[in-house]
Design a protein around this motif. Structure first.
Motif, PDB file in Angstrom:
ATOM      1  N   GLU A  22       0.835  -1.204   0.000  1.00 39.58           N
ATOM      2  CA  GLU A  22       0.000   0.000   0.000  1.00 39.58           C
ATOM      3  C   GLU A  22       0.872   1.258   0.000  1.00 39.58           C
ATOM      4  O   GLU A  22       0.593   2.225  -0.721  1.00 39.58           O
ATOM      5  N   PRO A  41       3.728   8.550   1.285  1.00 39.48           N
ATOM      6  CA  PRO A  41       3.070   8.185   2.540  1.00 39.48           C
ATOM      7  C   PRO A  41       3.890   8.596   3.751  1.00 39.48           C
ATOM      8  O   PRO A  41       5.114   8.513   3.758  1.00 39.48           O
ATOM      9  N   VAL A  57       3.855   7.355   7.436  1.00 42.79           N
ATOM     10  CA  VAL A  57       3.266   6.330   8.293  1.00 42.79           C
ATOM     11  C   VAL A  57       3.897   6.396   9.681  1.00 42.79           C
ATOM     12  O   VAL A  57       5.119   6.435   9.813  1.00 42.79           O
ATOM     13  N   ASN A  96      -0.457  10.323   7.304  1.00 46.38           N
ATOM     14  CA  ASN A  96      -1.748   9.913   6.739  1.00 46.38           C
ATOM     15  C   ASN A  96      -2.076   8.455   7.030  1.00 46.38           C
ATOM     16  O   ASN A  96      -3.173   7.992   6.714  1.00 46.38           O
ATOM     17  N   ILE A  97      -1.130   7.729   7.658  1.00 44.87           N
ATOM     18  CA  ILE A  97      -1.394   6.353   8.083  1.00 44.87           C
ATOM     19  C   ILE A  97      -0.824   6.179   9.493  1.00 44.87           C
ATOM     20  O   ILE A  97       0.357   6.450   9.733  1.00 44.87           O
ATOM     21  N   SER A 151      -5.791   7.356   7.970  1.00 42.13           N
ATOM     22  CA  SER A 151      -6.191   5.971   8.235  1.00 42.13           C
ATOM     23  C   SER A 151      -5.515   5.491   9.512  1.00 42.13           C
ATOM     24  O   SER A 151      -4.288   5.573   9.632  1.00 42.13           O
TER      25      SER A 151
END
Length: 461
Positions: free
Chosen positions: A110, A129, A131, A283-284, A313
């Motif tokens: 992902e 991303p 994370v 964002n994660i 998320s």
């Protein structure tokens, strides 16, 4: 004895004779070499493929692990040759896909999809991303961070990796928060089982090519020791990360993997995680091993969007059943070793630090105000000049990228350019003997004396 999900347990330390371990698909060889001899535990991949935290072992190359609690994972099956004493066991699963490593790999896929989208010319203003990995004690946070970073570099990426846990060290000494770009494979034999200082460019030539780390000095062991200062430094580090994104497209598209302090469900820990998530615009959010932390963060962050308008998320992943508990003695030994290796190197790289004698009048040392005399310990205090006494012996001091004439608040939040160790204090002659990784003089650079890590060892003894 066989236990579902763990396979064949070997509860007693093995002998030093060479032995063969065959691993099935998606199984792991977990080992504890923290108390083995200086020769360590030697591992050689005979057949198949295997990796440690995302970095592949080369076929027929012998790796030596010292002061390490870790694992060797195989996705398709392999055979290992092991020699040396360690406590170890094999983990396997009746259904291989039940391994939490499958969900970790899916997370990587992902992240790769988001990196590919960020590299698209039409989305140049949005980074890849970001994370954040969090969880309670011994949940495997740092191992997952290592794995995600290693898999990204394996695919040709240059991810930024940041550490907000002052109890650990990311290419720096403990007591700091830091970030660095990882542009190549990690050191499989890294003894600390995390991101130790053995390969930091600030202490010598690196076996693992990285760009220079960004380091800020906290000088305490736990976030709770000065939450205000930790939040300030977290914000400074996040600003530095954004600057890296703006100046390097490859780093921007690869994104960020963020390691966080050990978290519980108390409000202070949750507030710290939320602060980090917002400052780094993650964002994660990945939570390992705590449904309560995941639920709480979901209620707060799951309703928000990043500064780029992305939804946040919050996901929970199972922690690995074989995560090794790190007791205080083990952590202390790793901390002592990291300080020694910063100045003297390790078995791969021998360094020759400089020993200098300097006058009290030629150095400017600062510290936070003493806590004695306060009903409540001072929090977020600015720095004050430190009195040089024999009690400073064997402490490490941070060399700040600032001027001694700068305001104390500027010095406190300045980046770190290195560390020195106080070998001896001669109060009668008003002289300091200091140990430095380089031969140059300190000039007008201010030094900061924190409250941690404490001086457990005499580096010149």
């Amino acid at each position: 004895m066989s236990i579902p999900g763990l396979g064949q347990l070997l509860p007693q330390p093995t002998t030093s004779t060479t032995r063969i371990v065959a691993l099935k698909r998606l199984s792991e060889w977990r080992f504890d070499a923290s108390r083995s001899s200086s020769t360590g535990v030697k591992v050689r991949l005979i057949s198949g493929t295997a990796e440690r935290d995302g970095t592949e072992l080369a076929l027929n190359k012998t790796y030596t692990f010292v002061r390490t609690k870790s694992k060797i994972l195989t996705w398709s099956g392999c055979t290992l040759e092991i020699s040396g004493e360690s406590q170890d066991y094999v983990t396997d699963f009746p259904v291989a896909e039940d391994s939490p490593m499958v969900s970790y790999l899916n997370l990587h896929f992902e992240l790769q999809a988001q990196r590919k989208a960020a590299a698209n010319a039409t989305r140049r203003n949005r980074p890849g991303p970001r994370v954040m990995v969090c969880g309670p004690q011994n949940s495997g946070k740092t191992s997952l961070v290592r794995m995600l970073a290693a898999l990204s570099t394996k695919m040709g990426g240059q991810p930024l990796v940041a550490n907000l846990d002052p109890g650990e060290g990311l290419l720096s000494l403990p007591g700091t928060v830091s970030a660095a770009v990882f542009g190549n494979v990690m050191d499989i034999e890294e003894p600390a089982g995390g991101f130790g200082v053995g390969s930091t460019p600030s202490s010598g030539p690196s076996a693992v090519p990285v760009k220079l780390p960004i380091v800020y000095y906290f000088g305490r062991e736990k976030v709770q020791d000065d939450v205000a200062l930790w939040k300030d430094l977290t914000s400074k580090l996040a600003s530095s990360v954004r600057a890296k994104f703006s100046e390097d497209d490859e780093v921007r598209s690869a994104g960020l993997v963020l390691d966080t302090p050990v978290a519980t469900t108390n409000q202070s820990d949750i507030d710290s995680l939320v602060h980090a998530a917002r400052e780094f615009a993650v964002n994660i959010v990945v939570v390992l091993g705590s449904a309560r932390i995941e639920s709480t963060l979901q209620q707060i962050l799951g309703q928000e969007k990043t500064s780029s308008g992305e939804p946040i998320s919050v996901i929970m992943l199972d922690q690995s059943e074989g995560v090794a508990a790190r007791d205080n003695d083990f952590v202390k030994s790793i901390r002592e070793a990291s300080i020694k290796e910063y100045f003297f190197g390790d078995s791969k790289r021998t360094l020759s630090p400089s020993t200098q004698s300097v006058s009290f009048d030629d150095v400017a040392i600062f510290k936070t105000p003493d806590e004695e005399g306060y009903e409540t310990p001072p929090v977020g205090q600015v720095l004050e000049p430190a009195e040089i006494t024999a009690g400073m012996s064997h402490w490490t001091l941070a060399v700040m990228d600032a001027s001694v004439n700068d305001p104390p608040e500027t010095i406190r939040q300045a980046p770190v350019i290195g560390f020195i160790a106080v070998a001896d204090v001669d109060e009668d002659r008003r002289r300091l003997k200091i140990l430095s990784p380089v031969t140059s003089r300190l000039g007008n650079k201010p030094l900061v004396w924190g409250r941690w890590p404490e001086p457990y060892i005499n580096l010149l003894g």
